[in-house]
Design a protein around this motif. Structure first.
Motif, PDB file in Angstrom:
ATOM      1  N   ASN A 368      -5.230 -27.077 -52.869  1.00  0.00           N
ATOM      2  CA  ASN A 368      -6.255 -27.031 -51.830  1.00  0.00           C
ATOM      3  C   ASN A 368      -6.755 -25.602 -51.633  1.00  0.00           C
ATOM      4  O   ASN A 368      -7.962 -25.356 -51.564  1.00  0.00           O
ATOM      5  N   ARG A 369      -5.826 -24.644 -51.574  1.00  0.00           N
ATOM      6  CA  ARG A 369      -6.201 -23.234 -51.409  1.00  0.00           C
ATOM      7  C   ARG A 369      -7.038 -22.744 -52.595  1.00  0.00           C
ATOM      8  O   ARG A 369      -8.009 -21.999 -52.427  1.00  0.00           O
ATOM      9  N   LEU A 370      -6.697 -23.153 -53.796  1.00  0.00           N
ATOM     10  CA  LEU A 370      -7.388 -22.674 -54.984  1.00  0.00           C
ATOM     11  C   LEU A 370      -8.792 -23.245 -55.125  1.00  0.00           C
ATOM     12  O   LEU A 370      -9.625 -22.676 -55.837  1.00  0.00           O
ATOM     13  N   LEU A 371      -9.060 -24.388 -54.484  1.00  0.00           N
ATOM     14  CA  LEU A 371     -10.359 -25.056 -54.647  1.00  0.00           C
ATOM     15  C   LEU A 371     -11.338 -24.783 -53.513  1.00  0.00           C
ATOM     16  O   LEU A 371     -12.542 -24.958 -53.703  1.00  0.00           O
ATOM     17  N   GLN A 372     -10.876 -24.401 -52.371  1.00  0.00           N
ATOM     18  CA  GLN A 372     -11.761 -24.245 -51.219  1.00  0.00           C
ATOM     19  C   GLN A 372     -12.872 -23.234 -51.499  1.00  0.00           C
ATOM     20  O   GLN A 372     -12.623 -22.128 -51.957  1.00  0.00           O
ATOM     21  N   GLY A 373     -14.119 -23.679 -51.223  1.00  0.00           N
ATOM     22  CA  GLY A 373     -15.280 -22.822 -51.431  1.00  0.00           C
ATOM     23  C   GLY A 373     -15.875 -22.913 -52.812  1.00  0.00           C
ATOM     24  O   GLY A 373     -16.944 -22.346 -53.070  1.00  0.00           O
ATOM     25  N   HIS A 374     -15.225 -23.624 -53.723  1.00  0.00           N
ATOM     26  CA  HIS A 374     -15.751 -23.790 -55.073  1.00  0.00           C
ATOM     27  C   HIS A 374     -16.490 -25.125 -55.192  1.00  0.00           C
ATOM     28  O   HIS A 374     -16.440 -25.969 -54.296  1.00  0.00           O
ATOM     29  N   LEU A 375     -17.154 -25.314 -56.313  1.00  0.00           N
ATOM     30  CA  LEU A 375     -17.932 -26.530 -56.524  1.00  0.00           C
ATOM     31  C   LEU A 375     -17.034 -27.658 -57.018  1.00  0.00           C
ATOM     32  O   LEU A 375     -15.969 -27.424 -57.594  1.00  0.00           O
ATOM     33  N   VAL A 376     -17.509 -28.885 -56.818  1.00  0.00           N
ATOM     34  CA  VAL A 376     -16.714 -30.036 -57.243  1.00  0.00           C
ATOM     35  C   VAL A 376     -16.502 -30.031 -58.751  1.00  0.00           C
ATOM     36  O   VAL A 376     -15.486 -30.492 -59.251  1.00  0.00           O
ATOM     37  N   SER A 377     -17.458 -29.472 -59.495  1.00  0.00           N
ATOM     38  CA  SER A 377     -17.295 -29.397 -60.950  1.00  0.00           C
ATOM     39  C   SER A 377     -16.195 -28.419 -61.349  1.00  0.00           C
ATOM     40  O   SER A 377     -15.669 -28.489 -62.468  1.00  0.00           O
ATOM     41  N   ASP A 378     -15.849 -27.492 -60.435  1.00  0.00           N
ATOM     42  CA  ASP A 378     -14.772 -26.542 -60.734  1.00  0.00           C
ATOM     43  C   ASP A 378     -13.397 -27.189 -60.652  1.00  0.00           C
ATOM     44  O   ASP A 378     -12.421 -26.622 -61.151  1.00  0.00           O
ATOM     45  N   LEU A 379     -13.303 -28.340 -60.011  1.00  0.00           N
ATOM     46  CA  LEU A 379     -12.000 -28.988 -59.834  1.00  0.00           C
ATOM     47  C   LEU A 379     -11.317 -29.223 -61.174  1.00  0.00           C
ATOM     48  O   LEU A 379     -10.125 -28.956 -61.334  1.00  0.00           O
ATOM     49  N   VAL A 380     -12.075 -29.707 -62.140  1.00  0.00           N
ATOM     50  CA  VAL A 380     -11.503 -29.994 -63.456  1.00  0.00           C
ATOM     51  C   VAL A 380     -11.059 -28.711 -64.148  1.00  0.00           C
ATOM     52  O   VAL A 380      -9.983 -28.653 -64.767  1.00  0.00           O
ATOM     53  N   ALA A 381     -11.875 -27.663 -64.039  1.00  0.00           N
ATOM     54  CA  ALA A 381     -11.527 -26.388 -64.673  1.00  0.00           C
ATOM     55  C   ALA A 381     -10.255 -25.798 -64.068  1.00  0.00           C
ATOM     56  O   ALA A 381      -9.383 -25.295 -64.790  1.00  0.00           O
ATOM     57  N   VAL A 382     -10.146 -25.863 -62.747  1.00  0.00           N
ATOM     58  CA  VAL A 382      -8.974 -25.304 -62.074  1.00  0.00           C
ATOM     59  C   VAL A 382      -7.720 -26.105 -62.414  1.00  0.00           C
ATOM     60  O   VAL A 382      -6.670 -25.542 -62.738  1.00  0.00           O
ATOM     61  N   LEU A 383      -7.821 -27.424 -62.364  1.00  0.00           N
ATOM     62  CA  LEU A 383      -6.659 -28.262 -62.657  1.00  0.00           C
ATOM     63  C   LEU A 383      -6.148 -28.020 -64.069  1.00  0.00           C
ATOM     64  O   LEU A 383      -4.939 -27.868 -64.296  1.00  0.00           O
ATOM     65  N   GLY A 384      -7.069 -27.958 -65.027  1.00  0.00           N
ATOM     66  CA  GLY A 384      -6.654 -27.710 -66.410  1.00  0.00           C
ATOM     67  C   GLY A 384      -6.012 -26.354 -66.589  1.00  0.00           C
ATOM     68  O   GLY A 384      -5.091 -26.199 -67.397  1.00  0.00           O
ATOM     69  N   SER A 385      -6.449 -25.350 -65.834  1.00  0.00           N
ATOM     70  CA  SER A 385      -5.887 -24.007 -65.965  1.00  0.00           C
ATOM     71  C   SER A 385      -4.477 -23.916 -65.387  1.00  0.00           C
ATOM     72  O   SER A 385      -3.708 -23.031 -65.750  1.00  0.00           O
ATOM     73  N   LEU A 386      -4.126 -24.829 -64.474  1.00  0.00           N
ATOM     74  CA  LEU A 386      -2.784 -24.842 -63.893  1.00  0.00           C
ATOM     75  C   LEU A 386      -1.789 -25.565 -64.790  1.00  0.00           C
ATOM     76  O   LEU A 386      -0.586 -25.371 -64.680  1.00  0.00           O
ATOM     77  N   ASN A 387      -2.292 -26.446 -65.654  1.00  0.00           N
ATOM     78  CA  ASN A 387      -1.457 -27.188 -66.603  1.00  0.00           C
ATOM     79  C   ASN A 387      -0.378 -28.006 -65.897  1.00  0.00           C
ATOM     80  O   ASN A 387       0.813 -27.915 -66.199  1.00  0.00           O
ATOM     81  N   ILE A 388      -0.802 -28.812 -64.947  1.00  0.00           N
ATOM     82  CA  ILE A 388       0.143 -29.648 -64.214  1.00  0.00           C
ATOM     83  C   ILE A 388       0.600 -30.808 -65.107  1.00  0.00           C
ATOM     84  O   ILE A 388      -0.221 -31.571 -65.609  1.00  0.00           O
ATOM     85  N   VAL A 389       1.894 -30.912 -65.299  1.00  0.00           N
ATOM     86  CA  VAL A 389       2.476 -32.018 -66.069  1.00  0.00           C
ATOM     87  C   VAL A 389       3.226 -32.914 -65.094  1.00  0.00           C
ATOM     88  O   VAL A 389       4.227 -32.502 -64.496  1.00  0.00           O
ATOM     89  N   ALA A 390       2.733 -34.122 -64.924  1.00  0.00           N
ATOM     90  CA  ALA A 390       3.260 -34.996 -63.871  1.00  0.00           C
ATOM     91  C   ALA A 390       4.723 -35.372 -64.089  1.00  0.00           C
ATOM     92  O   ALA A 390       5.445 -35.656 -63.126  1.00  0.00           O
ATOM     93  N   GLY A 391       5.196 -35.355 -65.317  1.00  0.00           N
ATOM     94  CA  GLY A 391       6.578 -35.707 -65.577  1.00  0.00           C
ATOM     95  C   GLY A 391       7.557 -34.809 -64.852  1.00  0.00           C
ATOM     96  O   GLY A 391       8.591 -35.263 -64.357  1.00  0.00           O
ATOM     97  N   GLU A 392       7.252 -33.508 -64.789  1.00  0.00           N
ATOM     98  CA  GLU A 392       8.140 -32.593 -64.056  1.00  0.00           C
ATOM     99  C   GLU A 392       7.710 -32.444 -62.612  1.00  0.00           C
ATOM    100  O   GLU A 392       8.516 -32.115 -61.746  1.00  0.00           O
ATOM    101  N   LEU A 393       6.424 -32.664 -62.321  1.00  0.00           N
ATOM    102  CA  LEU A 393       5.942 -32.581 -60.950  1.00  0.00           C
ATOM    103  C   LEU A 393       6.565 -33.672 -60.086  1.00  0.00           C
ATOM    104  O   LEU A 393       7.112 -33.415 -59.011  1.00  0.00           O
ATOM    105  N   ASP A 394       6.509 -34.919 -60.548  1.00  0.00           N
ATOM    106  CA  ASP A 394       7.015 -36.056 -59.780  1.00  0.00           C
ATOM    107  C   ASP A 394       8.511 -36.268 -59.986  1.00  0.00           C
ATOM    108  O   ASP A 394       9.210 -36.728 -59.087  1.00  0.00           O
ATOM    109  N   ARG A 395       9.002 -36.012 -61.199  1.00  0.00           N
ATOM    110  CA  ARG A 395      10.402 -36.194 -61.550  1.00  0.00           C
ATOM    111  C   ARG A 395      10.831 -37.628 -61.330  1.00  0.00           C
ATOM    112  O   ARG A 395      11.853 -37.904 -60.710  1.00  0.00           O
TER     113      ARG A 395
END
Length: 395
Positions: A368-395
Motif C-alpha cells: 500500500n505504501r509503495l503504490l500510493q500516489g502512483h497510477l493504476v498501471s504502475d501496480l503491475v510494475a511494482v508487484l513484479g519488481s518485488l518478486n512476491i512468491v505466494a508459496g513462501e508468502l502464505d506458507r
C-alpha cells in the motif's frame, strides 16, 4: 477486473486478482482510485496457505525438507539449505567442506534462476516480450542441469541434514562452467535491450521509490532493500556455508525504485556466476555428507552387508534424526532476502515448533505504501519488481 463507483467524487474501487494474469493466480489487491491515481491498495493473501509450519510438527526432520521446496518454488534449493542449517545448529555438527561448496554452487544457480523469472515476468507484464524468451532459455538450461543432478526440475529435495544427497554426476562440472559463462552473455544482451530503453525507463524510473530507513522499518531484506542503497547481504554480513571463501560484490541502487530493483538483480546474476566459477575451481575433495550414522543414512552396500548399518538405517527411517532439546534460528540470503527457520526441539525426531521467516511477507506488507500516489498501471510494475512468491508468502 471489476469496478464500481464509490461516491459522488468519482472515486472507484477496483478488484485486481487473484485471477488476473499479472497477479500470478494467488494475490488479490483491492485498489481505491481517484481517476487513475491510487489512493489506497489493500493486499489480500492466503490463497495458497498450506499450513507448512503446523505440518512440520508431525514430520521427522528429514521429511520436512520436501515441504521447504514448496515455499519459494522458484529457488527451492535455498529453502532446503536454510532449514538444514537450523537443524545442524541444534545438532552442533560441521558439514564437510565439499558439501558446503556444492550447496553454494546450487544455491547461486537457484538465485540466478529466481532473478531470471523475476525480471522476465516483470518486463513481459510491461510489454517487453523478447527479453522474456532470452531469460527463460537460460532458466531452462539451468533446470536441465538440476534435472541431471537431482532428477527433478522444480522441487529438488537435494539438501540433507549434514550435507547433500549425492555427489553430482561427472559431466555436471563442464556444463556448470559453461552455464556460468552463458549467464554473463544473457544478462549483458538483456541489459543492452532494456537498460537504456525509453519505454522501459518511463515505466520504471521514479516509480515506487523508498528510502533505506523506511525500508528497514518495514523489514525489507534482499534486492528490494539493497536497491535503496543499503548494503546488507547475509552472505557477507553473517557468512555461512563457506561464503567467506569467495570474492564477490554486493550491488546496491540509489532510490529504491522499480528500475533500481531491476538493476540490482541483473548485477546479482553476474555476481552469482562469479561465485559459481570460484566454487567450481576450488571445489574440495572429500565426503559430501557427515560421517555420522545417527544423522546420515549409511551407504546401501553397508546396509545390505553390516548389521550395524542396517540398524542405523532402520532407526533414522522409522524414528527420524534425534535432535537435542533446544531452539535455534538460521537464515540464508535467499533470492528475495533473509529466509530463516526458527526451530524449537523437545529432543525427539520431530520439531516441537517450526517458524519460517519468509522475505516476501515483510516486503508485501508495504505494498500500500509503495503504490500510493502512483497510477493504476504502475501496480503491475511494482508487484513484479518485488518478486512476491505466494508459496513462501502464505506458507
Amino acid at each position: 477486473m471489476q469496478f464500481w463507483e464509490k461516491d459522488e467524487d468519482g472515486r472507484m474501487i477496483i478488484n485486481v486478482g487473484p485471477s488476473h494474469p499479472a497477479m500470478h493466480g494467488t494475490l488479490r489487491v483491492i485498489v481505491e482510485l481517484d481517476g487513475e491515481v491510487i489512493l489506497r491498495a489493500d493486499p489480500e493473501i492466503g490463497y495458497l496457505h498450506r499450513g507448512v509450519e503446523k505440518l512440520a510438527e508431525h514430520l521427522n526432520y528429514q521429511a520436512i525438507i520436501p515441504y521447504t521446496d514448496r515455499l519459494n518454488y522458484v529457488s527451492s534449493l535455498m529453502n532446503n539449505m536454510a532449514f538444514c542449517l537450523a537443524v545442524e545448529k541444534l545438532l552442533e555438527i560441521e558439514v564437510p567442506k565439499r558439501a558446503q561448496y556444492l550447496r553454494v554452487i546450487f544455491s547461486e544457480f537457484a538465485r540466478i534462476s529466481d532473478h531470471l523469472v523475476c525480471v522476465g515476468t516483470n518486463v513481459v507484464d510491461l510489454g517487453a516480450l523478447t527479453p522474456f524468451w532470452w531469460l527463460y532459455k537460460l532458466r531452462e538450461d539451468i533446470y536441465e542441469l538440476f534435472e541431471m543432478t537431482f532428477g527433478a526440475r522444480l522441487t529438488h529435495n537435494y539438501m540433507r541434514i549434514g550435507g547433500v544427497s549425492a555427489d553430482p554426476p561427472r559431466d555436471f562440472y563442464a556444463r556448470a562452467k559453461a552455464l556460468a559463462e552463458e549467464t554473463y552473455r544473457v544478462v549483458d544482451e538483456t541489459s543492452a535491450l532494456l537498460t537504456d530503453n525509453r519505454i522501459f525507463l518511463k515505466r520504471t524510473v521514479g516509480v515506487s521509490p523508498i528510502s533505506p530507513e523506511e525500508a528497514i522499518e518495514w523489514g525489507f531484506t534482499g534486492p528490494v532493500l539493497r536497491a535503496t542503497g543499503y548494503e546488507w547481504d547475509l552472505r557477507k554480513a553473517e557468512p555461512y556455508s563457506s561464503y567467506d571463501d569467495f570474492d564477490f560484490d554486493i550491488p546496491v541502487g540509489n532510490s529504491g525504485d522499480v528500475f533500481d530493483r531491476y538493476m540490482v538483480r541483473m548485477e546479482e546474476m553476474r555476481q552469482s556466476a562469479r561465485i559459481i566459477q570460484q566454487a567450481l575451481e576450488g571445489l574440495p575433495e572429500g565426503p559430501w555428507i557427515v560421517d555420522d550414522p545417527t544423522v546420515a543414512l549409511p551407504v546401501k552396500d553397508d546396509v545390505y552387508t553390516k548389521i550395524e548399518s542396517l540398524i542405523h538405517h532402520f532407526k533414522i527411517v522409522m524414528d527420524g534424526i534425534q535432535v537435542p532439546a533446544g531452539e535455534a534460528y538460521a537464515a540464508v540470503e535467499a533470492a528475495n532476502g533473509e529466509l530463516g527457520f526458527h526451530i524449537i526441539s523437545d529432543g525427539t525426531g520431530k520439531p516441537r515448533r517450526l517458524r519460517i521467516r519468509p522475505p516476501c511477507f515483510a516486503i508485501y506488507q508495504a505494498f500500500n505504501r509503495l503504490l500510493q500516489g502512483h497510477l493504476v498501471s504502475d501496480l503491475v510494475a511494482v508487484l513484479g519488481s518485488l518478486n512476491i512468491v505466494a508459496g513462501e508468502l502464505d506458507r
